[in-house]
Write a protein that holds these residues in place. Structure first.
Motif, PDB file in Angstrom:
ATOM      1  N   LEU A 142       0.837  -1.201   0.000  1.00 44.11           N
ATOM      2  CA  LEU A 142       0.000   0.000   0.000  1.00 44.11           C
ATOM      3  C   LEU A 142       0.872   1.251   0.000  1.00 44.11           C
ATOM      4  O   LEU A 142       0.574   2.240  -0.690  1.00 44.11           O
ATOM      5  N   ARG A 143       1.954   1.214   0.750  1.00 49.04           N
ATOM      6  CA  ARG A 143       2.834   2.383   0.804  1.00 49.04           C
ATOM      7  C   ARG A 143       3.590   2.570  -0.513  1.00 49.04           C
ATOM      8  O   ARG A 143       3.846   3.702  -0.933  1.00 49.04           O
ATOM      9  N   LEU A 144       3.915   1.476  -1.167  1.00 50.53           N
ATOM     10  CA  LEU A 144       4.516   1.609  -2.494  1.00 50.53           C
ATOM     11  C   LEU A 144       3.529   2.271  -3.458  1.00 50.53           C
ATOM     12  O   LEU A 144       3.910   3.120  -4.269  1.00 50.53           O
ATOM     13  N   GLY A 145       2.270   1.847  -3.359  1.00 50.17           N
ATOM     14  CA  GLY A 145       1.249   2.466  -4.202  1.00 50.17           C
ATOM     15  C   GLY A 145       1.082   3.935  -3.918  1.00 50.17           C
ATOM     16  O   GLY A 145       0.709   4.714  -4.811  1.00 50.17           O
ATOM     17  N   ALA A 146       1.365   4.344  -2.681  1.00 50.29           N
ATOM     18  CA  ALA A 146       1.269   5.758  -2.298  1.00 50.29           C
ATOM     19  C   ALA A 146       2.590   6.487  -2.516  1.00 50.29           C
ATOM     20  O   ALA A 146       2.765   7.611  -2.028  1.00 50.29           O
ATOM     21  N   GLN A 147       3.540   5.845  -3.208  1.00 44.26           N
ATOM     22  CA  GLN A 147       4.841   6.440  -3.540  1.00 44.26           C
ATOM     23  C   GLN A 147       5.705   6.692  -2.303  1.00 44.26           C
ATOM     24  O   GLN A 147       6.559   7.576  -2.316  1.00 44.26           O
ATOM     25  N   ASP A 148       5.477   5.956  -1.231  1.00 38.83           N
ATOM     26  CA  ASP A 148       6.309   6.092  -0.032  1.00 38.83           C
ATOM     27  C   ASP A 148       7.228   4.877   0.042  1.00 38.83           C
ATOM     28  O   ASP A 148       7.056   3.973   0.862  1.00 38.83           O
ATOM     29  N   ALA A 149       8.237   4.879  -0.824  1.00 42.09           N
ATOM     30  CA  ALA A 149       9.116   3.713  -0.940  1.00 42.09           C
ATOM     31  C   ALA A 149       9.962   3.521   0.313  1.00 42.09           C
ATOM     32  O   ALA A 149      10.274   2.387   0.689  1.00 42.09           O
ATOM     33  N   GLU A 150      10.346   4.609   0.973  1.00 43.32           N
ATOM     34  CA  GLU A 150      11.171   4.495   2.169  1.00 43.32           C
ATOM     35  C   GLU A 150      10.435   3.740   3.273  1.00 43.32           C
ATOM     36  O   GLU A 150      10.980   2.839   3.924  1.00 43.32           O
ATOM     37  N   ALA A 151       9.153   4.130   3.507  1.00 40.47           N
ATOM     38  CA  ALA A 151       8.365   3.444   4.538  1.00 40.47           C
ATOM     39  C   ALA A 151       8.100   1.996   4.138  1.00 40.47           C
ATOM     40  O   ALA A 151       8.112   1.090   4.983  1.00 40.47           O
ATOM     41  N   ALA A 152       7.850   1.771   2.843  1.00 45.32           N
ATOM     42  CA  ALA A 152       7.633   0.401   2.375  1.00 45.32           C
ATOM     43  C   ALA A 152       8.880  -0.448   2.609  1.00 45.32           C
ATOM     44  O   ALA A 152       8.804  -1.602   3.040  1.00 45.32           O
ATOM     45  N   HIS A 153      10.034   0.119   2.322  1.00 46.24           N
ATOM     46  CA  HIS A 153      11.301  -0.591   2.525  1.00 46.24           C
ATOM     47  C   HIS A 153      11.459  -0.974   4.000  1.00 46.24           C
ATOM     48  O   HIS A 153      11.873  -2.100   4.330  1.00 46.24           O
ATOM     49  N   ALA A 154      11.120  -0.045   4.901  1.00 43.27           N
ATOM     50  CA  ALA A 154      11.234  -0.326   6.333  1.00 43.27           C
ATOM     51  C   ALA A 154      10.288  -1.451   6.750  1.00 43.27           C
ATOM     52  O   ALA A 154      10.666  -2.360   7.507  1.00 43.27           O
ATOM     53  N   ASP A 155       9.031  -1.410   6.250  1.00 43.39           N
ATOM     54  CA  ASP A 155       8.065  -2.463   6.581  1.00 43.39           C
ATOM     55  C   ASP A 155       8.540  -3.830   6.097  1.00 43.39           C
ATOM     56  O   ASP A 155       8.437  -4.837   6.803  1.00 43.39           O
ATOM     57  N   LEU A 156       9.050  -3.857   4.879  1.00 45.60           N
ATOM     58  CA  LEU A 156       9.472  -5.135   4.304  1.00 45.60           C
ATOM     59  C   LEU A 156      10.717  -5.671   5.006  1.00 45.60           C
ATOM     60  O   LEU A 156      10.861  -6.891   5.181  1.00 45.60           O
ATOM     61  N   GLY A 157      11.608  -4.780   5.403  1.00 44.74           N
ATOM     62  CA  GLY A 157      12.767  -5.225   6.164  1.00 44.74           C
ATOM     63  C   GLY A 157      12.360  -5.853   7.479  1.00 44.74           C
ATOM     64  O   GLY A 157      12.881  -6.904   7.879  1.00 44.74           O
ATOM     65  N   GLU A 158      11.385  -5.223   8.167  1.00 45.72           N
ATOM     66  CA  GLU A 158      10.884  -5.782   9.416  1.00 45.72           C
ATOM     67  C   GLU A 158      10.146  -7.091   9.167  1.00 45.72           C
ATOM     68  O   GLU A 158      10.260  -8.055   9.949  1.00 45.72           O
ATOM     69  N   ALA A 159       9.392  -7.152   8.058  1.00 45.08           N
ATOM     70  CA  ALA A 159       8.666  -8.379   7.722  1.00 45.08           C
ATOM     71  C   ALA A 159       9.634  -9.542   7.529  1.00 45.08           C
ATOM     72  O   ALA A 159       9.395 -10.664   8.009  1.00 45.08           O
ATOM     73  N   LEU A 160      10.743  -9.294   6.833  1.00 45.67           N
ATOM     74  CA  LEU A 160      11.724 -10.361   6.616  1.00 45.67           C
ATOM     75  C   LEU A 160      12.396 -10.766   7.919  1.00 45.67           C
ATOM     76  O   LEU A 160      12.705 -11.945   8.131  1.00 45.67           O
ATOM     77  N   ARG A 161      12.624  -9.802   8.801  1.00 44.72           N
ATOM     78  CA  ARG A 161      13.216 -10.143  10.102  1.00 44.72           C
ATOM     79  C   ARG A 161      12.293 -11.088  10.868  1.00 44.72           C
ATOM     80  O   ARG A 161      12.726 -12.094  11.427  1.00 44.72           O
ATOM     81  N   LEU A 162      11.005 -10.781  10.870  1.00 44.80           N
ATOM     82  CA  LEU A 162      10.039 -11.626  11.571  1.00 44.80           C
ATOM     83  C   LEU A 162       9.819 -12.949  10.839  1.00 44.80           C
ATOM     84  O   LEU A 162       9.568 -13.984  11.462  1.00 44.80           O
ATOM     85  N   ALA A 163       9.889 -12.898   9.510  1.00 45.20           N
ATOM     86  CA  ALA A 163       9.655 -14.118   8.719  1.00 45.20           C
ATOM     87  C   ALA A 163      10.701 -15.176   8.992  1.00 45.20           C
ATOM     88  O   ALA A 163      10.445 -16.372   8.808  1.00 45.20           O
ATOM     89  N   ALA A 164      11.871 -14.770   9.453  1.00 43.68           N
ATOM     90  CA  ALA A 164      12.931 -15.743   9.744  1.00 43.68           C
ATOM     91  C   ALA A 164      12.525 -16.721  10.829  1.00 43.68           C
ATOM     92  O   ALA A 164      13.127 -17.793  10.966  1.00 43.68           O
ATOM     93  N   ASP A 165      11.489 -16.377  11.582  1.00 45.59           N
ATOM     94  CA  ASP A 165      11.038 -17.262  12.657  1.00 45.59           C
ATOM     95  C   ASP A 165      10.075 -18.337  12.170  1.00 45.59           C
ATOM     96  O   ASP A 165       9.646 -19.173  12.968  1.00 45.59           O
ATOM     97  N   TRP A 166       9.717 -18.305  10.895  1.00 45.39           N
ATOM     98  CA  TRP A 166       8.686 -19.222  10.387  1.00 45.39           C
ATOM     99  C   TRP A 166       9.110 -19.835   9.067  1.00 45.39           C
ATOM    100  O   TRP A 166       9.962 -19.286   8.363  1.00 45.39           O
ATOM    101  N   PRO A 167       8.528 -20.973   8.705  1.00 40.93           N
ATOM    102  CA  PRO A 167       8.828 -21.562   7.394  1.00 40.93           C
ATOM    103  C   PRO A 167       8.539 -20.567   6.273  1.00 40.93           C
ATOM    104  O   PRO A 167       7.540 -19.841   6.312  1.00 40.93           O
ATOM    105  N   ALA A 168       9.405 -20.531   5.260  1.00 37.16           N
ATOM    106  CA  ALA A 168       9.316 -19.510   4.216  1.00 37.16           C
ATOM    107  C   ALA A 168       7.983 -19.539   3.479  1.00 37.16           C
ATOM    108  O   ALA A 168       7.417 -18.493   3.143  1.00 37.16           O
ATOM    109  N   ASP A 169       7.448 -20.750   3.210  1.00 35.36           N
ATOM    110  CA  ASP A 169       6.203 -20.806   2.445  1.00 35.36           C
ATOM    111  C   ASP A 169       5.010 -20.374   3.287  1.00 35.36           C
ATOM    112  O   ASP A 169       4.001 -19.896   2.752  1.00 35.36           O
ATOM    113  N   ALA A 170       5.115 -20.492   4.616  1.00 34.16           N
ATOM    114  CA  ALA A 170       3.989 -20.117   5.479  1.00 34.16           C
ATOM    115  C   ALA A 170       3.784 -18.606   5.522  1.00 34.16           C
ATOM    116  O   ALA A 170       2.664 -18.124   5.701  1.00 34.16           O
TER     117      ALA A 170
END
Length: 1004
Positions: A660-688
């Motif tokens: 949604l933030r990418l769609g709103a042209q806020d790439a910096e905030a989107a980058h931060a969200d995705l970085g945090e998402a990947l940090r949390l995703a490390a705790d779970w199976p990749a496909d889940a």
């Protein structure tokens, strides 16, 4: 050859055609046939030329036993009829004494005395002809190095002598000197000596590929890992599948084995399986097998001896079996050479290579990093990813494991999948006995559970046809097991999966075609079901929802978690319908179903389904265009997940907010969200948690932020994860985009290596993936080959793609673009007749599906190339290309098309000027440039066309002042332009103008 040449002219034409073929059996057999044909002519010269071609084919086709035989016939003719041999042919005869010396060294059955006798004859003939002896001493040194005796003296006798016209080329001699220093243990001096070759300043047919192969390990030992990586990619491409460079291929395999790239080594071994059969040189074969054994030993040491490996023809091989075979053959070859030479040099060198320890634990060689456990993967079958976190050990007791799997499955917990996988392994074991335990239930129930899990996996990979079939089979087994509620839920899943099957098998492929080839018309969702004009996908989802509502009403005894899942499926069906239709009239129905799900899940405290309802609500708002509402709902979702869980939903929720933030042209905030998402995703199976998508979205955010190198890393990671989960189409799309990006970044060899790896995949080679996707991969590779200046290979690939794309009746626009690029490549090779044919194909396809800008650019470039390379003789052809470009520009104007780059009309006028200038028609060139200036118009302070205007002024002034010798008006033009540009603040654009003005004033 279909028919033998009947005249000497025909023979010479056939010889020239054969010389354009790559070395190998086809060229060699044709050369043999041409010698037979030449013998039928009375003249001797045709036979001489045919024998020269035959010896070359034998030499570079790795057939050393036959090369001396061909040369013996040639030498006899030289002795008997010297007048036939002009200066060039005489030079070739003396040059090829060296070829015979190399061929004899490569044959262990040739006695050492015979090797010396040949060198003696070479020396005597050189002395008799008054030729310098440096080439002779060069061959004497090579024999000494081969035998392993008196090497230092032989080197000094050769290296100290002055080069002659018959000396090996500079690149080859540099390589020999470097190898001498390398054998002496002086890596540093060897690398210094090699530098002109490694840097590309000196080259020949075999260099720098040969030097690179030998320099890789010294570079690693010297700490130059990045350069070793770059040279491996470039050098391997120069020797792969080449029988005469099989030893160099072996050294690239060794490099892979010693840098933690064993999987790539096996991949390259498979690509070079032809060498096991085609290398007829025992010395080259020994060098190749030594490298092969280094690789196979390393793979075996890592515990993967059971992996398949490409080897000698006639049977299939495992790593262990092939290593044993290679070991025996290589030991025998080394012993034979040592017996002939009277030394132990080859056995000792072989032992040194086999005894080397890895130099690096891991060196990332390519954009596609593979593990050994992925080498034998069957396409479409998931591969277990490295564990991101510790999962509780599975209970030994089957009832306990079943209970855990079902409990986790009810929660929607990601760890359920690992339990089902373990159960599948146990249940399918030959000795499995089903327990008589009421908690487990009958075998039919457990088999149904496993089928439902497999169906879920297939659905995640968009294999909806197979998913629907598996869910139906599971439903039948649930019925047999007496669990109607489970059967109803499985049937609901089957109904939805069936509705998601694309109306056309090509629809998904078309809609997801990677960038570079336009998506074809099948991506249009306008296919109808034949009733009331409703799109088929919309109608199918409407029917699926109705069926699930009926199924829900007819099924009693549903547990709360099952009823919540049915409500979730109903809401999902309507959400997918909205996504397909984009109709505002469908929004309310989705929100109604989402409300039912949310209320039910809240009432029964089912956290996972509460989160699911909130996700569906946010998606619905986003699809309907209400982005502020979608953002607010996503924020609320994240707040709830952080407070109440379940935690495994957080990565996906953050990914949603990032999009949604990418769609709103806020790439910096989107980058931060995705970085945090990947940090949390490390705790779970990749496909889940769909880690692959998170990486893909993060790549997009990085591109918006101007971080292409970071984007490239995330694209390749996304592709890797998709491959591991068995989603090969999405993986290839991500890799395709990564290849395009790497090419844009100038990482040409990375791009080619990645695409070579993908195109060698069994399913790609068998034509199983979407043909347009494979075409995109090949097109990007062809462009990379062109960027890497391998124009011959690039042209071959473009021609093949142009021929194939001509049959794309549903996508003529892509054919237009491919044919246009092909035409330019042909023109760069001075093949203007063929370029004209390709351009005509592009124009015909463009008429069906316009590509105004791309085709205009191509036609102007064709005109420029023909005028530049043929001058006034090519003017008519160049003007014909420009006339076509003019018609394309007129069509674009009529269609209201605006170019993304330079306007087509002013670019065309400028090209008319350039073409006439190349043809020495300077007045016509000036008139065309005046027209271009008028079309561009005067620059303004914020006018992005100031640079284009300034270049036109410069070119027109050059025509006037230099070529038409009218400096006064040229200077007036330049001075006025400089003043105007300076006043507007375009100072950078004035530099070429002031430079030309100064030149004109100096000449006055």
């Amino acid at each position: 050859m279909p028919t033998a040449p009947q005249t000497t002219d025909e023979l010479y034409e056939e010889l020239q055609a054969n010389q354009r073929r790559p070395y190998g059996r086809t060229r060699t057999v044709t050369a043999e046939e041409l010698v037979d044909a030449a013998e039928r002519f009375e003249e001797t010269l045709p036979l001489v030329r045919a024998l020269l071609e035959l010896q070359e084919a034998y030499t570079y086709g790795s057939e050393p036993r036959k090369s001396p035989v061909a040369f013996a016939r040639l030498l006899t003719l030289f002795d008997e009829q010297p007048a036939v041999f002009d200066e060039n042919l005489r030079h070739l005869v003396f040059w090829r004494f060296k070829w015979v010396a190399s061929a004899l060294r490569a044959l262990p059955e040739i006695p050492r005395t015979s090797l010396r006798q040949w060198l003696t004859e070479m020396r005597e003939r050189y002395e008799k002809a008054g030729l310098g002896l440096q080439p002779y001493y060069g061959q004497a040194y090579r024999l000494a190095a081969h035998v392993g005796e008196d090497t230092d003296l032989a080197f000094e006798l050769w290296a100290a002598r002055t080069r002659t016209p018959l000396s090996d080329c500079e690149a080859c001699e540099i390589s020999e000197r470097a190898l001498y220093h390398l054998a002496s243990g002086d890596d540093e001096r060897a690398l210094r000596t090699w530098e002109p070759v490694l840097a590309g300043k000196e080259s020949c047919q075999e260099e720098p590929a040969r030097s690179i192969a030998h320099a890789l390990l010294p570079l690693l030992r010297a700490g130059h890992t990045d350069r070793a990586r770059e040279l491996h990619l470039a050098g391997y491409r120069g020797c792969r599948r080449n029988p005469s460079m099989s030893g160099e291929v072996g050294r690239h395999l060794e490099f892979c084995a010693l840098t933690g790239n064993e999987a790539r080594g096996l991949e390259l071994l498979a690509e070079n399986r032809n060498l096991f059969d085609e290398v007829d040189s025992p010395l080259e074969l020994l060098d190749f097998l030594n490298g092969v054994e280094v690789l196979l030993r390393r793979v075996e040491q890592l515990g993967h001896g059971e992996l398949p490996a490409a080897g000698f023809p006639g049977r299939t091989w495992t790593v262990t079996g092939l290593r044993a075979e290679v070991h025996g053959r290589a030991d025998d070859l080394a012993a034979r050479f040592d017996a002939r030479n009277g030394t132990t040099a080859h056995t000792d060198r072989r032992g040194a290579r086999l005894g080397r320890a890895p130099l690096l634990e891991a060196l990332e060689l390519t954009l596609r990093t593979r593990r050994l456990d992925e080498v034998a993967v069957v396409p479409g079958v998931p591969v277990a990813a490295p564990a991101a976190r510790a999962v509780a050990a599975f209970p030994e007791s089957l009832p306990e494991l079943v209970a855990r799997a079902r409990a986790l499955d009810e929660q929607g917990h990601p760890d359920a999948r690992a339990c089902w996988t373990e159960l599948r392994t146990r249940v399918t074991a030959p000795d499995y006995t089903h327990p008589d335990d009421p908690a487990v239930g009958p075998l039919a129930r457990l088999r149904a559970d496993l089928l439902a899990d497999e169906a879920s996996r297939r659905g995640e990979r968009d294999d909806f046809t197979e998913a629907a079939a598996l869910y139906e089979e599971a439903a039948g087994l649930y019925d047999d097991a007496g669990t109607p509620a489970h059967a109803a839920l499985a049937r609901a899943h089957a109904v939805l999966a069936t509705a998601e099957i694309p109306p056309q098998t090509s629809a998904r492929a078309a809609s997801e075609t990677p960038s570079g080839l336009p998506a074809d018309g099948a991506a249009d969702t306008g296919d109808t079901d034949g009733t009331d004009g409703i799109p088929a996908e919309v109608a199918a989802l409407t029917a699926a929802h109705a069926a699930m509502v009926r199924l829900h009403a007819e099924t009693s005894g549903l547990a709360p978690y099952q009823e919540a899942r049915l409500l979730r499926l109903r809401a999902t069906a309507l959400g997918l319908r909205l996504q397909a239709s984009r109709s505002d009239g469908h929004v309310a129905a989705v929100l109604h179903e989402v409300g039912l799900l949310h209320d039910f899940a809240t009432r029964h405290d089912i956290p996972g389904q509460i989160a699911g309802a909130l996700v569906l609500r946010a998606h619905t708002s986003a699809i309907s265009g209400d982005l502020p509402a979608a953002a607010a709902e996503t924020d609320a979702l994240l707040d709830r997940l952080e407070a109440h869980g379940p935690a495994w939903h957080l990565p996906r929720a953050l990914g949603l907010r990032a999009r949604l933030r990418l769609g709103a042209q806020d790439a910096e905030a989107a980058h931060a969200d995705l970085g945090e998402a990947l940090r949390l995703a490390a705790d779970w199976p990749a496909d889940a948690v769909d880690t692959a998508r998170l990486h893909g979205d993060l790549a997009e955010a990085c591109m918006h932020l101007g971080r292409p190198d970071e984007a490239l890393r995330h694209l390749t990671r996304s592709a890797e994860l998709n491959l591991r989960r068995g989603d090969r189409f999405d993986a290839y799309c991500a890799y395709s985009n990564a290849a395009t990006l790497s090419l844009d970044l100038g990482r040409v060899e990375d791009c080619i290596a990645l695409l070579d790896s993908l195109l060698a995949e069994p399913d790609v080679a068998a034509g199983e993936p979407d043909d347009r996707l494979v075409a995109q991969l090949r097109l990007t590779r062809a462009r990379a080959l062109r960027a890497g200046e391998d124009l011959k290979a690039a042209t071959t690939e473009f021609l093949a793609l142009a021929a194939e794309s001509a049959g794309w009746d549903d996508d003529p626009g892509s054919h237009a673009m491919i044919a246009a690029e092909t035409a330019v490549l042909l023109a760069e090779a001075d093949e203007f007749d063929r370029a004209r044919e390709a351009a005509d194909q592009a124009l015909a396809a463009h008429a069906r599906d316009p590509r105004h800008e791309a085709l205009s650019n191509c036609l102007r470039e064709l005109a420029r190339l023909q005028a530049r390379q043929q001058g006034s003789d090519g003017l008519a052809g160049a003007l014909a290309f420009l006339a076509d470009a003019g018609r394309v520009a007129e069509e674009a104007h009529s269609a209201g098309y605006e170019a993304h780059g330079r306007p087509l009309d002013s670019a065309l006028a400028y090209e008319y000027g350039r073409v006439h200038a190349y043809a020495d028609a300077y007045e016509d060139a000036l008139a065309a440039l005046e027209k271009a200036l008028a079309l561009i118009g005067e620059p303004g302070p914020d006018n992005g066309r100031a640079g284009e205007w300034a270049e036109c002024v410069r070119f027109a002034a050059a025509m006037e002042g230099v070529y038409l010798e009218r400096p006064e008006p040229a200077l007036a033009r330049l001075d006025a332009a400089v003043s105007r540009l300076t006043a507007l603040g375009h100072t950078e654009e004035t530099e070429p103008l002031t430079s030309l003005a100064a030149r004109l004033r100096d000449e006055e």
